[in-house]
Motif scaffolding. Structure first.
Motif, PDB file in Angstrom:
ATOM      1  N   VAL A 141       0.845  -1.184   0.000  1.00 37.74           N
ATOM      2  CA  VAL A 141       0.000   0.000   0.000  1.00 37.74           C
ATOM      3  C   VAL A 141       0.883   1.238   0.000  1.00 37.74           C
ATOM      4  CG1 VAL A 141      -1.711   1.319   1.281  1.00 37.74           C
ATOM      5  CG2 VAL A 141      -1.900  -1.161   1.170  1.00 37.74           C
ATOM      6  N   ARG A 142       0.832   1.993  -1.078  1.00 36.70           N
ATOM      7  CA  ARG A 142       1.656   3.192  -1.201  1.00 36.70           C
ATOM      8  C   ARG A 142       0.816   4.447  -1.321  1.00 36.70           C
ATOM      9  NH1 ARG A 142       3.726  -0.952  -3.906  1.00 36.70           N
ATOM     10  NH2 ARG A 142       2.495  -0.479  -5.755  1.00 36.70           N
ATOM     11  N   SER A 143      -0.510   4.300  -1.388  1.00 37.25           N
ATOM     12  CA  SER A 143      -1.381   5.458  -1.500  1.00 37.25           C
ATOM     13  C   SER A 143      -2.752   5.095  -0.953  1.00 37.25           C
ATOM     14  CB  SER A 143      -1.514   5.875  -2.966  1.00 37.25           C
ATOM     15  OG  SER A 143      -2.362   4.970  -3.659  1.00 37.25           O
ATOM     16  N   PRO A 144      -3.560   6.110  -0.608  1.00 36.75           N
ATOM     17  CA  PRO A 144      -4.938   5.816  -0.193  1.00 36.75           C
ATOM     18  C   PRO A 144      -5.712   5.017  -1.237  1.00 36.75           C
ATOM     19  CG  PRO A 144      -4.369   8.073   0.369  1.00 36.75           C
ATOM     20  CD  PRO A 144      -3.227   7.541  -0.466  1.00 36.75           C
ATOM     21  N   GLY A 145      -5.427   5.252  -2.520  1.00 33.98           N
ATOM     22  CA  GLY A 145      -6.125   4.504  -3.558  1.00 33.98           C
ATOM     23  C   GLY A 145      -5.918   3.008  -3.442  1.00 33.98           C
ATOM     24  N   GLU A 146      -4.701   2.603  -3.090  1.00 39.86           N
ATOM     25  CA  GLU A 146      -4.433   1.172  -2.955  1.00 39.86           C
ATOM     26  C   GLU A 146      -5.127   0.597  -1.729  1.00 39.86           C
ATOM     27  OE1 GLU A 146      -0.205   0.833  -3.142  1.00 39.86           O
ATOM     28  OE2 GLU A 146      -0.163   1.094  -5.312  1.00 39.86           O
ATOM     29  N   LEU A 147      -5.270   1.413  -0.687  1.00 41.36           N
ATOM     30  CA  LEU A 147      -6.012   0.939   0.480  1.00 41.36           C
ATOM     31  C   LEU A 147      -7.511   0.854   0.163  1.00 41.36           C
ATOM     32  CD1 LEU A 147      -5.680  -0.067   3.297  1.00 41.36           C
ATOM     33  CD2 LEU A 147      -5.705   2.283   4.134  1.00 41.36           C
ATOM     34  N   ILE A 148      -8.015   1.794  -0.632  1.00 39.61           N
ATOM     35  CA  ILE A 148      -9.418   1.695  -1.080  1.00 39.61           C
ATOM     36  C   ILE A 148      -9.628   0.395  -1.861  1.00 39.61           C
ATOM     37  CG2 ILE A 148     -11.180   2.716  -2.579  1.00 39.61           C
ATOM     38  CD1 ILE A 148      -9.922   5.454  -1.920  1.00 39.61           C
ATOM     39  N   ALA A 149      -8.668   0.060  -2.732  1.00 38.86           N
ATOM     40  CA  ALA A 149      -8.778  -1.177  -3.515  1.00 38.86           C
ATOM     41  C   ALA A 149      -8.771  -2.409  -2.619  1.00 38.86           C
ATOM     42  CB  ALA A 149      -7.640  -1.250  -4.525  1.00 38.86           C
ATOM     43  N   ALA A 150      -8.170  -2.275  -1.425  1.00 38.98           N
ATOM     44  CA  ALA A 150      -8.123  -3.411  -0.499  1.00 38.98           C
ATOM     45  C   ALA A 150      -9.417  -3.563   0.296  1.00 38.98           C
ATOM     46  CB  ALA A 150      -6.943  -3.240   0.465  1.00 38.98           C
ATOM     47  N   LEU A 151     -10.215  -2.488   0.396  1.00 42.70           N
ATOM     48  CA  LEU A 151     -11.399  -2.532   1.254  1.00 42.70           C
ATOM     49  C   LEU A 151     -12.348  -3.690   0.956  1.00 42.70           C
ATOM     50  CD1 LEU A 151     -12.393   1.249   1.645  1.00 42.70           C
ATOM     51  CD2 LEU A 151     -11.154  -0.211   3.252  1.00 42.70           C
ATOM     52  N   PRO A 152     -12.688  -3.977  -0.325  1.00 41.84           N
ATOM     53  CA  PRO A 152     -13.628  -5.088  -0.557  1.00 41.84           C
ATOM     54  C   PRO A 152     -13.124  -6.417  -0.008  1.00 41.84           C
ATOM     55  CG  PRO A 152     -13.365  -3.755  -2.534  1.00 41.84           C
ATOM     56  CD  PRO A 152     -12.314  -3.296  -1.574  1.00 41.84           C
ATOM     57  N   HIS A 153     -11.808  -6.623  -0.035  1.00 45.10           N
ATOM     58  CA  HIS A 153     -11.257  -7.885   0.451  1.00 45.10           C
ATOM     59  C   HIS A 153     -11.147  -7.890   1.970  1.00 45.10           C
ATOM     60  CE1 HIS A 153     -10.518  -8.421  -3.771  1.00 45.10           C
ATOM     61  NE2 HIS A 153      -9.758  -7.346  -3.784  1.00 45.10           N
ATOM     62  N   LEU A 154     -10.979  -6.723   2.565  1.00 47.43           N
ATOM     63  CA  LEU A 154     -10.955  -6.637   4.016  1.00 47.43           C
ATOM     64  C   LEU A 154     -12.347  -6.817   4.608  1.00 47.43           C
ATOM     65  CD1 LEU A 154      -8.542  -3.583   4.421  1.00 47.43           C
ATOM     66  CD2 LEU A 154      -8.023  -5.971   4.958  1.00 47.43           C
ATOM     67  N   ILE A 155     -13.366  -6.317   3.895  1.00 48.88           N
ATOM     68  CA  ILE A 155     -14.738  -6.349   4.406  1.00 48.88           C
ATOM     69  C   ILE A 155     -15.488  -7.585   3.927  1.00 48.88           C
ATOM     70  CG2 ILE A 155     -16.950  -5.118   4.382  1.00 48.88           C
ATOM     71  CD1 ILE A 155     -15.376  -2.521   4.070  1.00 48.88           C
ATOM     72  N   GLY A 156     -15.181  -8.057   2.723  1.00 49.41           N
ATOM     73  CA  GLY A 156     -15.890  -9.193   2.151  1.00 49.41           C
ATOM     74  C   GLY A 156     -16.833  -8.812   1.032  1.00 49.41           C
ATOM     75  N   PHE A 157     -17.038  -7.514   0.836  1.00 47.13           N
ATOM     76  CA  PHE A 157     -17.890  -7.036  -0.251  1.00 47.13           C
ATOM     77  C   PHE A 157     -17.506  -5.595  -0.556  1.00 47.13           C
ATOM     78  CE2 PHE A 157     -20.048  -6.187   3.732  1.00 47.13           C
ATOM     79  CZ  PHE A 157     -20.472  -4.881   3.610  1.00 47.13           C
ATOM     80  N   HIS A 158     -17.952  -5.111  -1.723  1.00 47.06           N
ATOM     81  CA  HIS A 158     -17.697  -3.723  -2.099  1.00 47.06           C
ATOM     82  C   HIS A 158     -18.662  -2.823  -1.324  1.00 47.06           C
ATOM     83  CE1 HIS A 158     -14.870  -4.048  -5.560  1.00 47.06           C
ATOM     84  NE2 HIS A 158     -15.329  -5.292  -5.574  1.00 47.06           N
ATOM     85  N   PRO A 159     -18.163  -1.985  -0.433  1.00 45.26           N
ATOM     86  CA  PRO A 159     -19.069  -1.141   0.352  1.00 45.26           C
ATOM     87  C   PRO A 159     -19.654  -0.007  -0.483  1.00 45.26           C
ATOM     88  CG  PRO A 159     -16.786  -0.574   0.834  1.00 45.26           C
ATOM     89  CD  PRO A 159     -16.744  -1.774  -0.070  1.00 45.26           C
ATOM     90  N   THR A 160     -20.879   0.340  -0.198  1.00 46.38           N
ATOM     91  CA  THR A 160     -21.528   1.503  -0.808  1.00 46.38           C
ATOM     92  C   THR A 160     -22.153   2.322   0.314  1.00 46.38           C
ATOM     93  OG1 THR A 160     -23.588   0.261  -1.139  1.00 46.38           O
ATOM     94  CG2 THR A 160     -22.032   0.305  -2.975  1.00 46.38           C
ATOM     95  N   ASP A 161     -22.150   3.638   0.143  1.00 42.64           N
ATOM     96  CA  ASP A 161     -22.704   4.538   1.152  1.00 42.64           C
ATOM     97  C   ASP A 161     -22.299   4.100   2.552  1.00 42.64           C
ATOM     98  OD1 ASP A 161     -23.913   6.267  -0.671  1.00 42.64           O
ATOM     99  OD2 ASP A 161     -25.676   4.979  -0.840  1.00 42.64           O
ATOM    100  N   SER A 162     -20.994   4.028   2.759  1.00 38.78           N
ATOM    101  CA  SER A 162     -20.430   3.493   3.991  1.00 38.78           C
ATOM    102  C   SER A 162     -19.359   4.424   4.537  1.00 38.78           C
ATOM    103  CB  SER A 162     -19.787   2.122   3.738  1.00 38.78           C
ATOM    104  OG  SER A 162     -20.720   1.178   3.274  1.00 38.78           O
TER     105      SER A 162
END
Length: 342
Positions: free
Chosen positions: A11-32
């Protein structure tokens, strides 16, 4: 909620952490609103809530921050708002009031916010902006091509497009099938009451049945039959057997046990559905899948609103108890000799 994941070098930028969120949570979050709790470059926990109406911003912020009160100050948080309405990026971002409350709540519990980021989605090429630095912006890389995506695949984890799709994986079977199994369960109960219902050997037979089906679930290619569902539901209605089955959440059969509990959560009629659903929630919880655990607890509490173990797990989940703490319960159960487990 996730177990610890080391992201060093990935992870070198917030964008890469955003890309990791679906795998950390288990789904693509919306309005979260999502909090990623970091220790160094390791993600220790991921907390998510639906974006609330504006008048509830403070309450939701305090709810998200409360689990972090137990943590020492060496942790830090990256806060994300995903969606949340319209704005005028980068000059004006959606839900700035919510972000202010999140930062205030985290300051109160002594956990600093490294940065706060808005993005409309976790999809590839979605833009992101920093709430506090108008020049800090970028785009989200392909979430399916990240190292964390590869790690999720290697662990047999599935990332769903949204929470509703994840919830649909535990939709109960059609009513006619559930009615047949309920009748089969009634027959088993009647037979037990007429013969050796209080025989201590009954628990041993039930425990052996569950153990055999957990092992078989790893290679079984067909669905459980009605009679098999009824027999397992009857076995798990023995709370000593149910509690002993918590041990399967760790060890070599953990994955096949979770698959069995998921199948039984769909296949078992009410109110007996509560037992496999609670076992499924426990299994998902200790491997860090809070979203799946919450959905399984929904099924358990729909089946039996006063279910004690489901209620305790819900309290632990809502209060952010670390998965490692809950895992200790399974490890203690697994350490008991077979007869003592029941």
């Amino acid at each position: 909620m996730t177990t610890s994941v080391n992201l060093a070098g990935d992870v070198r930028s917030p964008g890469e952490l955003i890309a990791a969120l679906p795998h950390l949570i288990g789904f693509h979050p919306t309005d979260s609103v999502v909090l990623v709790v970091l220790v160094g470059q390791a993600v220790e926990q991921t907390l998510r809530a639906d974006i609330p109406p504006p008048h509830d911003d403070r309450r939701v912020a305090r709810h998200l921050a409360a689990p972090l009160l137990q943590y020492p100050n060496r942790r830090r948080v990256v806060a994300f708002v995903v969606g949340g309405g319209s704005g005028d990026p980068p000059e004006r971002l959606p839900r700035e009031h919510l972000v202010a409350h999140v930062e205030a709540a985290l300051a109160y519990v002594g956990v600093p916010v490294a940065c706060a980021i808005w993005t409309p989605a976790t999809a590839c090429d979605a833009p992101w902006f920093n709430y506090h630095d108008l020049g800090d912006e970028g785009t989200v890389p392909d979430p399916s091509a990240t190292p964390l995506a590869a790690l999720a695949v290697s662990r047999g984890m599935i990332t769903y497009p949204d929470r509703e799709t994840l919830a649909n994986t535990l939709t109960p079977d059609p009513e006619p099938a559930l009615t047949r199994r309920s009748a089969a369960l009634d027959r088993l109960v009647a037979e037990a009451e007429a013969t050796s219902y209080d025989d201590p050997a009954t628990s041993l037979r039930h425990r052996a049945l569950v153990q055999a089906e957990v092992v078989r679930a790893g290679t079984r290619k067909r669905p459980l039959t009605d009679s098999e569902v009824a027999a397992l539901a009857f076995a798990l209605s023995d709370l000593l057997v149910r509690d002993a089955s918590l041990a399967y959440a760790v060890g070599e059969h953990a994955r096949s046990a979770e698959a069995l509990w998921a199948e039984l959560t769909r296949a078992t009629p009410l109110p007996e559905r509560a037992e496999p659903a609670t076992l499924l929630a426990f299994s998902a919880y200790i491997r860090g899948d809070g979203a799946y655990a919450a959905i399984a607890l929904d099924r358990a509490q729909e089946a039996q609103p006063g279910h004690r173990l489901a209620r305790l797990l819900r309290m632990a989940l809502d209060n952010g108890m670390p998965p490692g703490t809950v895992r200790q319960l399974a490890e203690r159960a697994a350490d008991l000799p077979f007869p003592e487990r029941i």
